[in-house]
Scaffold this motif. Structure first.
Motif, PDB file in Angstrom:
ATOM      1  N   PHE A 126      12.355  34.015  73.397  1.00  0.00           N
ATOM      2  CA  PHE A 126      13.615  33.175  73.011  1.00  0.00           C
ATOM      3  C   PHE A 126      14.715  32.974  74.028  1.00  0.00           C
ATOM      4  O   PHE A 126      15.612  31.913  73.961  1.00  0.00           O
ATOM      5  CB  PHE A 126      14.139  33.896  71.685  1.00  0.00           C
ATOM      6  N   TYR A 127      14.381  33.760  75.207  1.00  0.00           N
ATOM      7  CA  TYR A 127      15.347  33.557  76.246  1.00  0.00           C
ATOM      8  C   TYR A 127      15.187  32.068  77.099  1.00  0.00           C
ATOM      9  O   TYR A 127      16.075  31.789  77.827  1.00  0.00           O
ATOM     10  CB  TYR A 127      15.293  34.729  77.212  1.00  0.00           C
ATOM     11  N   LYS A 128      13.683  31.485  76.931  1.00  0.00           N
ATOM     12  CA  LYS A 128      13.521  30.209  77.666  1.00  0.00           C
ATOM     13  C   LYS A 128      14.290  29.123  77.164  1.00  0.00           C
ATOM     14  O   LYS A 128      14.195  28.199  77.928  1.00  0.00           O
ATOM     15  CB  LYS A 128      12.060  30.284  77.199  1.00  0.00           C
ATOM     16  N   GLY A 129      14.954  29.134  75.770  1.00  0.00           N
ATOM     17  CA  GLY A 129      15.677  28.004  75.542  1.00  0.00           C
ATOM     18  C   GLY A 129      16.952  28.506  74.832  1.00  0.00           C
ATOM     19  O   GLY A 129      17.659  27.332  74.183  1.00  0.00           O
ATOM     20  N   HIS A 130      17.440  29.607  75.020  1.00  0.00           N
ATOM     21  CA  HIS A 130      18.843  30.017  74.527  1.00  0.00           C
ATOM     22  C   HIS A 130      19.537  30.835  75.514  1.00  0.00           C
ATOM     23  O   HIS A 130      19.441  31.802  75.456  1.00  0.00           O
ATOM     24  CB  HIS A 130      18.367  30.914  73.122  1.00  0.00           C
ATOM     25  N   PHE A 131      20.258  30.063  76.275  1.00  0.00           N
ATOM     26  CA  PHE A 131      20.633  28.889  76.444  1.00  0.00           C
ATOM     27  C   PHE A 131      20.065  28.533  77.747  1.00  0.00           C
ATOM     28  O   PHE A 131      19.850  29.588  78.632  1.00  0.00           O
ATOM     29  CB  PHE A 131      22.373  28.727  76.574  1.00  0.00           C
ATOM     30  N   LYS A 132      19.640  27.274  78.261  1.00  0.00           N
ATOM     31  CA  LYS A 132      19.087  26.992  79.528  1.00  0.00           C
ATOM     32  C   LYS A 132      20.202  27.383  80.435  1.00  0.00           C
ATOM     33  O   LYS A 132      21.223  27.202  80.742  1.00  0.00           O
ATOM     34  CB  LYS A 132      19.142  25.178  79.594  1.00  0.00           C
ATOM     35  N   PRO A 155      28.351  38.941  74.244  1.00  0.00           N
ATOM     36  CA  PRO A 155      27.018  38.627  74.075  1.00  0.00           C
ATOM     37  C   PRO A 155      26.265  39.709  74.821  1.00  0.00           C
ATOM     38  O   PRO A 155      26.798  40.570  75.537  1.00  0.00           O
ATOM     39  CB  PRO A 155      27.111  37.394  75.289  1.00  0.00           C
ATOM     40  N   THR A 206      21.203  36.575  74.114  1.00  0.00           N
ATOM     41  CA  THR A 206      20.231  36.822  72.833  1.00  0.00           C
ATOM     42  C   THR A 206      20.839  36.376  71.703  1.00  0.00           C
ATOM     43  O   THR A 206      22.010  36.397  71.463  1.00  0.00           O
ATOM     44  CB  THR A 206      20.422  38.638  72.819  1.00  0.00           C
ATOM     45  N   PRO A 207      19.896  35.758  71.052  1.00  0.00           N
ATOM     46  CA  PRO A 207      20.603  35.083  69.613  1.00  0.00           C
ATOM     47  C   PRO A 207      21.049  36.019  68.605  1.00  0.00           C
ATOM     48  O   PRO A 207      20.613  37.246  68.669  1.00  0.00           O
ATOM     49  CB  PRO A 207      19.146  34.010  69.099  1.00  0.00           C
ATOM     50  N   PRO A 238      20.532  32.408  79.813  1.00  0.00           N
ATOM     51  CA  PRO A 238      20.106  33.184  78.474  1.00  0.00           C
ATOM     52  C   PRO A 238      21.067  34.318  77.983  1.00  0.00           C
ATOM     53  O   PRO A 238      21.387  34.983  78.589  1.00  0.00           O
ATOM     54  CB  PRO A 238      18.702  33.654  78.973  1.00  0.00           C
TER      55      PRO A 238
END
Length: 142
Positions: free
Chosen positions: A42-48, A97, A53-54, A51
């Motif tokens: 999930f770190y690959k796209g959250h956020f570019k 965050p 953690t969602p 990163p």
């Protein structure tokens, strides 16, 4: 019940197991740790390029440590491969965050456990002892 036995009875495996260690546990609550590996998908796209953690993953960590681990401890010998624990409600406030490679500690205090439903007050701290999120989480045994 030994702390390592509790982790082995959780209905999760890598990459969705978010419990590294149970620090302490008793009938009133649990404290545990998890470190977020920077290689988690999930770190690959959250956020570019920055990163984070969602929030849904932070809730999952709090639920696994603060609710499911405590539920396994409270149920003790009644937990088997057919035991399911379902999340029923959350009310979480996000304050800071959480970044890749951060270790967090989850603290959970039981509010009640009756009729198969467990409700806990849960908080998550970073290594600086800052609260990153907190609230209540409920679940039930199916």
């Amino acid at each position: 019940m030994e702390k390592i036995d509790i982790i082995s009875k959780l209905p999760y495996s890598k990459p969705f197991l978010f419990v590294d260690k149970i620090i302490k546990i008793d009938e009133n609550g649990v404290e545990g740790e998890y470190t977020f590996d920077a290689d988690l998908d999930f770190y690959k796209g959250h956020f570019k390029d920055n990163p984070v953690t969602p929030g849904v993953i932070l809730i999952e960590v709090m639920a696994q440590i603060g609710l499911v681990c405590l539920g396994v401890f409270l149920l003790n010998e009644k937990v088997n491969k057919n035991t399911l624990m379902a999340l029923t409600s959350t009310e979480i406030e996000f304050l800071k965050p959480v970044f890749p490679n951060e270790k967090v500690t989850v603290h959970s205090r039981k509010i009640y456990f009756r009729f198969g439903k467990l409700k806990c007050k849960v908080s998550m701290q970073n290594e600086k002892k800052e609260i990153v999120c907190s609230g209540t989480i409920s679940g039930m045994v199916i």
